[in-house]
Design an enzyme around this catalytic site. Structure first.
Site, PDB file in Angstrom:
ATOM      1  N   HIS A 106      10.761  -1.631  11.077  1.00 12.31           N
ATOM      2  CA  HIS A 106      10.611  -1.621   9.614  1.00 12.31           C
ATOM      3  C   HIS A 106      10.355  -0.237   9.030  1.00 12.31           C
ATOM      4  O   HIS A 106      10.427  -0.059   7.820  1.00 12.31           O
ATOM      5  CB  HIS A 106       9.453  -2.527   9.193  1.00 12.31           C
TER       6      HIS A 106
HETATM    7  C1  UD1 Z   1       3.980  -0.156   4.450  1.00 17.80           C
HETATM    8  C2  UD1 Z   1       3.167   1.041   4.982  1.00 17.80           C
HETATM    9  C3  UD1 Z   1       3.404   1.170   6.483  1.00 17.80           C
HETATM   10  C4  UD1 Z   1       3.148  -0.129   7.220  1.00 17.80           C
HETATM   11  C5  UD1 Z   1       3.988  -1.231   6.575  1.00 17.80           C
HETATM   12  C6  UD1 Z   1       3.760  -2.564   7.244  1.00 17.80           C
HETATM   13  C7  UD1 Z   1       2.936   2.793   3.272  1.00 17.80           C
HETATM   14  C8  UD1 Z   1       3.290   4.186   2.910  1.00 17.80           C
HETATM   15  N1  UD1 Z   1       3.542   2.282   4.367  1.00 17.80           N
HETATM   16  O1  UD1 Z   1       5.352   0.123   4.635  1.00 17.80           O
HETATM   17  O2  UD1 Z   1       2.517   2.158   6.997  1.00 17.80           O
HETATM   18  O3  UD1 Z   1       3.515   0.025   8.569  1.00 17.80           O
HETATM   19  O4  UD1 Z   1       3.636  -1.323   5.188  1.00 17.80           O
HETATM   20  O5  UD1 Z   1       4.684  -3.486   6.774  1.00 17.80           O
HETATM   21  O6  UD1 Z   1       2.133   2.196   2.610  1.00 17.80           O
HETATM   22  N2  UD1 Z   1       9.491  -4.831   0.616  1.00 17.80           N
HETATM   23  C9  UD1 Z   1       9.807  -6.131   0.318  1.00 17.80           C
HETATM   24  N3  UD1 Z   1       8.796  -7.052   0.233  1.00 17.80           N
HETATM   25  C10 UD1 Z   1       7.493  -6.707   0.416  1.00 17.80           C
HETATM   26  C11 UD1 Z   1       7.172  -5.363   0.699  1.00 17.80           C
HETATM   27  C12 UD1 Z   1       8.181  -4.450   0.807  1.00 17.80           C
HETATM   28  O7  UD1 Z   1      10.972  -6.470   0.129  1.00 17.80           O
HETATM   29  O8  UD1 Z   1       6.636  -7.596   0.345  1.00 17.80           O
HETATM   30  C13 UD1 Z   1      10.572  -3.842   0.760  1.00 17.80           C
HETATM   31  C14 UD1 Z   1      11.022  -3.248  -0.534  1.00 17.80           C
HETATM   32  O9  UD1 Z   1      12.385  -3.026  -0.454  1.00 17.80           O
HETATM   33  C15 UD1 Z   1      10.287  -1.918  -0.575  1.00 17.80           C
HETATM   34  C16 UD1 Z   1      10.254  -1.540   0.889  1.00 17.80           C
HETATM   35  O10 UD1 Z   1      10.132  -2.793   1.567  1.00 17.80           O
HETATM   36  O11 UD1 Z   1      10.909  -0.987  -1.385  1.00 17.80           O
HETATM   37  C17 UD1 Z   1       9.135  -0.634   1.277  1.00 17.80           C
HETATM   38  O12 UD1 Z   1       7.892  -1.228   0.991  1.00 17.80           O
HETATM   39  P1  UD1 Z   1       6.577  -0.332   0.910  1.00 17.80           P
HETATM   40  O13 UD1 Z   1       5.485  -1.116   0.304  1.00 17.80           O
HETATM   41  O14 UD1 Z   1       6.887   0.995   0.308  1.00 17.80           O
HETATM   42  O15 UD1 Z   1       6.210   0.001   2.398  1.00 17.80           O
HETATM   43  P2  UD1 Z   1       6.495  -0.649   3.833  1.00 17.80           P
HETATM   44  O16 UD1 Z   1       7.787  -0.157   4.328  1.00 17.80           O
HETATM   45  O17 UD1 Z   1       6.262  -2.118   3.839  1.00 17.80           O
END
Ligand code: UD1
Length: 353
Positions: free
Chosen positions: A200
């Site tokens: 991820h």
């Molecule tokens: C975040 C943490 C990471 C952790 C991970 C666990 C930061 C900088 N990173 O990353 O350290 O390992 O969580 O999962 O905080 N998205 C969804 N649904 C959700 C959440 C995210 O679709 O419920 C998708 C979206 O496209 C979003 C992307 O994931 O733009 C990134 O989400 P984001 O909250 O930025 O961080 P993670 O990659 O989940």
């Protein structure tokens, strides 16, 4: 004494769940869920599974650029902290939610407790590393999972109120039940032997060529692969039309207890998650970590875990190397939550405003 706990992502929630009961004995907890993770499998499903009391505040920030997401949280958390006037604020790990909680508290100012302090990875820019360093440098009381973390803080000049307490993930998984899993939503019969895959991280998913490489490599392992997919990865697979080898069985994110049991049952675990990497080590399972560096070097010492780049050949080699190793379950500090709560009680008691 009242404390505010800020969570917002799946890894934050697992650590909060591990701490919540003993914390509630000593403190009145006001919890803020930023909503950084909003998919059911990464958020509400876990609140229910862990039977956590509903958060007092839900911010619903959702996905944005990191700056915008952090700024939105910062503004609202500051307002809540000014209303609630707690004795201190607790944050976990390295997520944007943890950074926003720590920054908001530091500006008021309120004492900040950072759980999982001092964890560092060398080389390259990672948003999580930026978050860790910033949080540690504004924190008042720091809880380290291991000696490396204590040493990293000392190198950065942070020596006071640093506690070596162990890893909440270790304590938490030891309390899970061993219940063999035979099926999953979307997988009628779980194969007797399988590889467990989780991917991820931004560095592996944002570049579609890299993600393709990883999935192709895993597809050629000649083992069934169970792949609980993070919504971020699913979105990129769809958007970029990446073909997933048929040997990979994609499933929705699974509950925590199921994930731990899948790790117990898997022949090999392939991951880029810091949490899964540690859990594999604590469970004594072979693990290939697809990243350019790790903040958990101790998990590599037994030879049963290795770190590889997102390259087909390296992934195959890593897989064969860990298959040949004889992993052992390490002995770790097991009363982590009690240590944290004791130290917090002493600290916030001394610094009551
Ligand atoms: C975040 C943490 C990471 C952790 C991970 C666990 C930061 C900088 N990173 O990353 O350290 O390992 O969580 O999962 O905080 N998205 C969804 N649904 C959700 C959440 C995210 O679709 O419920 C998708 C979206 O496209 C979003 C992307 O994931 O733009 C990134 O989400 P984001 O909250 O930025 O961080 P993670 O990659 O989940």
């Amino acid at each position: 004494m009242k404390i505010v706990v800020v969570v917002g992502t799946r890894p934050n929630l697992v650590k909060f769940a591990a701490l919540a009961k003993p914390l509630a004995v000593e403190f009145r907890i006001v919890s803020i869920d930023t909503g950084q993770h909003y998919d059911r499998g990464l958020s509400s499903q876990l609140w229910e599974e862990f039977r956590l009391p509903k958060p007092q505040y839900q911010l619903h920030v959702g996905s944005k650029t990191h700056g915008r997401q952090t700024a939105r949280m910062l503004e609202t958390i500051e307002r809540i902290l000014m209303q609630e006037k707690p004795s201190g604020v607790v944050v976990f790990g390295d997520t944007n939610s943890a950074l926003a909680g720590a920054l908001a508290a530091s500006k008021i100012p309120l004492p900040i407790a950072h759980v999982e302090a001092g964890v560092r990875v060398s080389g390259g820019y990672l948003p999580e590393e930026v978050n860790r360093v910033l949080i540690d440098h504004v924190s008042s009381v720091l809880f380290c999972p291991n000696r490396n973390a204590v040493a990293s803080l000392a190198r950065e000049g942070i020596k006071g109120n640093v506690h070596l307490v162990g890893d909440l993930l270790y304590q938490f998984l030891r309390a899970t039940q061993h219940v063999s899993i035979n099926s999953l939503d979307g997988v009628e019969e779980l194969p007797g032997k399988f590889v467990l895959l989780t991917i991820h991280r931004a560095e592996n998913t944002d570049d579609p060529a890299r993600l393709r490489n990883i999935l192709d490599a895993v597809g050629s392992l000649r083992q069934p692969v169970i792949f609980p997919i993070h919504p971020r990865t699913r979105a990129i697979v769809r958007k970029e039309n990446i073909s997933v080898p048929h040997i990979l069985r994609i499933v929705n994110p699974v509950p925590y207890q199921v994930m731990i049991q899948l790790q117990r049952q898997a022949e090999v675990i392939l991951t880029d998650s810091g949490g899964v990497q540690r859990e594999a080590y604590y469970l004594g399972r072979p693990c290939v970590v697809v990243r350019s560096g790790t903040e958990w070097p101790e998990t590599m010492l037994s030879g049963a875990s290795c770190i590889v780049h997102a390259d087909k050949e390296e992934i195959m080699q890593g897989y064969h190397a860990v298959c040949a190793a004889r992993p052992k379950q390490p002995h770790m500090i097991s009363n982590v939550a009690d240590r944290i709560v004791d130290a917090l009680g002493a600290y916030f008691g001394r610094h009551r405003g």
